[in-house]
Structure formats: C-alpha cells, structure tokens
Motif scaffolding. Structure first.
Motif, mmCIF file in Angstrom:
data_model
loop_
_atom_site.group_PDB
_atom_site.id
_atom_site.type_symbol
_atom_site.label_atom_id
_atom_site.label_comp_id
_atom_site.label_asym_id
_atom_site.label_seq_id
_atom_site.Cartn_x
_atom_site.Cartn_y
_atom_site.Cartn_z
ATOM 1 N N GLY A 45 17.500 4.013 3.775
ATOM 2 C CA GLY A 45 17.976 3.905 2.392
ATOM 3 C C GLY A 45 17.609 2.578 1.769
ATOM 4 N N LEU A 46 17.703 1.503 2.544
ATOM 5 C CA LEU A 46 17.352 0.188 2.033
ATOM 6 C C LEU A 46 15.879 0.122 1.645
ATOM 7 N N ILE A 47 14.995 0.574 2.532
ATOM 8 C CA ILE A 47 13.559 0.515 2.235
ATOM 9 C C ILE A 47 13.221 1.425 1.053
ATOM 10 N N TYR A 48 13.785 2.617 1.019
ATOM 11 C CA TYR A 48 13.561 3.493 -0.130
ATOM 12 C C TYR A 48 13.984 2.783 -1.417
ATOM 13 N N GLY A 49 15.162 2.165 -1.391
ATOM 14 C CA GLY A 49 15.658 1.480 -2.580
ATOM 15 C C GLY A 49 14.784 0.313 -2.992
ATOM 16 N N LEU A 50 14.365 -0.505 -2.020
ATOM 17 C CA LEU A 50 13.513 -1.651 -2.351
ATOM 18 C C LEU A 50 12.143 -1.198 -2.859
ATOM 19 N N VAL A 51 11.577 -0.187 -2.250
ATOM 20 C CA VAL A 51 10.305 0.359 -2.738
ATOM 21 C C VAL A 51 10.493 0.883 -4.164
ATOM 22 N N GLY A 52 11.593 1.577 -4.395
ATOM 23 C CA GLY A 52 11.858 2.100 -5.742
ATOM 24 C C GLY A 52 12.004 1.001 -6.776
ATOM 25 N N LEU A 53 12.727 -0.065 -6.428
ATOM 26 C CA LEU A 53 12.861 -1.186 -7.368
ATOM 27 C C LEU A 53 11.501 -1.827 -7.635
ATOM 28 N N HIS A 79 6.135 0.824 10.951
ATOM 29 C CA HIS A 79 5.513 -0.212 10.114
ATOM 30 C C HIS A 79 6.411 -0.658 8.953
ATOM 31 N N TRP A 80 7.591 -0.071 8.835
ATOM 32 C CA TRP A 80 8.498 -0.493 7.775
ATOM 33 C C TRP A 80 9.066 -1.868 8.118
ATOM 34 N N PRO A 81 9.133 -2.742 7.133
ATOM 35 C CA PRO A 81 9.636 -4.096 7.417
ATOM 36 C C PRO A 81 11.148 -4.124 7.629
ATOM 37 N N LEU A 82 11.580 -5.072 8.414
ATOM 38 C CA LEU A 82 13.009 -5.348 8.546
ATOM 39 C C LEU A 82 13.321 -6.435 7.525
ATOM 40 N N ASP A 126 7.136 -9.545 -0.780
ATOM 41 C CA ASP A 126 5.768 -9.395 -0.286
ATOM 42 C C ASP A 126 5.659 -8.244 0.708
ATOM 43 N N ALA A 127 6.605 -8.143 1.618
ATOM 44 C CA ALA A 127 6.571 -7.069 2.610
ATOM 45 C C ALA A 127 6.707 -5.698 1.940
ATOM 46 N N ILE A 128 7.568 -5.605 0.957
ATOM 47 C CA ILE A 128 7.762 -4.334 0.244
ATOM 48 C C ILE A 128 6.521 -3.992 -0.574
#
Length: 149
Positions: A45-53, A79-82, A126-128
């Motif tokens: 959920g966090l990565i989805y949200g950050l990618v969306g933002l 490969h998803w960032p922490l 940068d990671a996102i």
C-alpha cells in the motif's frame, strides 16, 4: 490511524464518488495521500501510494491512469524500495479535506494535503521515481505517452 480518521476518509471518498469530475481528477490522489499518511506496515500500500503521488503530482498523470498502473503493478516485488517512514507526514489531514465547503475548495485541499505528504517522503523520491520509470510506466503505455509529450 484512529477509527474517527478512517470514518472521515470514508466520508471524503464517498463525497468524491458522487462527483464525476472529482472521481476522474482527484479520487486517486485522495486514496494515495491517505495511504501514505497512514502507511503502517503495509509495504504494498505504501509503494502504491508513493508511486501514485509521484505520478499525479510530479508527472501530471491523471487519476484514471494512476488507477490503471496500480491495477497492473501486482504484488510486492523484490525490486521495490524500502522507504523509511518520515516522522512528520504533513500538517493537513483528511479532517481538513472533510471541512471543504465547495468542490473547488475540496480540490485545493486535496492538492495541498497530497503535496505536503509527498514532500514529507522527500528521502524516497528518487527511489520511487526510478521504480515508476523502470517498472510502472511500461505497464501503462497510455500514461507513458502523456509523460513523454
């Protein structure tokens, strides 16, 4: 996240869902802002949200294309960032958005709220951006074309 906060989020999203322009333009930004302000331990959920933002705020990709990207991203990948959780994720909350008195004010508040949250995650930008460029935009050619213009 408190039950009251979750209830307000439900009210805000329900309001958006009855306004076609808000669904098209802002609903995904609201979903992503809430998710990244209340990430808990849900990496997906966090990565989805950050990618969306990132897609919505930095790349100007409309919410419908962000939703398509989310639908195609799938489960958590190696490969998803922490991303380290910032201690402060903005002063605005869904409670501020819930007080909007008009669609224009709602738009302004959601944009400011999402912007504050995205800024709070600055260390992850940068990671996102790399993840989005290499793994997400190829899944959504229609959005990729709009970014390349």
């Amino acid at each position: 996240m408190s039950p009251e906060c979750w209830e307000l989020y439900g009210e805000v999203t329900a309001h958006e869902l009855i306004e076609p322009a808000l669904v098209r333009d802002l609903h995904q930004l609201t979903v992503d802002a809430y998710q990244t302000q209340h990430p808990g331990s849900n990496l997906r959920g966090l990565i989805y949200g950050l990618v969306g933002l990132h897609m919505g705020l930095d790349l100007g990709i409309r919410g419908t294309d962000v939703r398509t990207a989310h639908a195609r991203m799938g489960p958590t990948e190696p490969h998803w960032p922490l991303c380290a959780h910032p201690p402060n994720r903005g002063s605005l909350t869904v409670a501020d958005v819930a007080l909007a008195g008009s669609p224009d004010e709602h738009r302004r508040l959601v944009s400011e709220w999402a912007g504050q949250i995205w800024q709070a995650w600055q260390a992850s930008h940068d990671a996102i951006a790399r993840l989005t460029q290499s793994h997400v935009l190829p899944l959504v050619p229609e959005a990729r074309r709009r970014v390349q213009r």
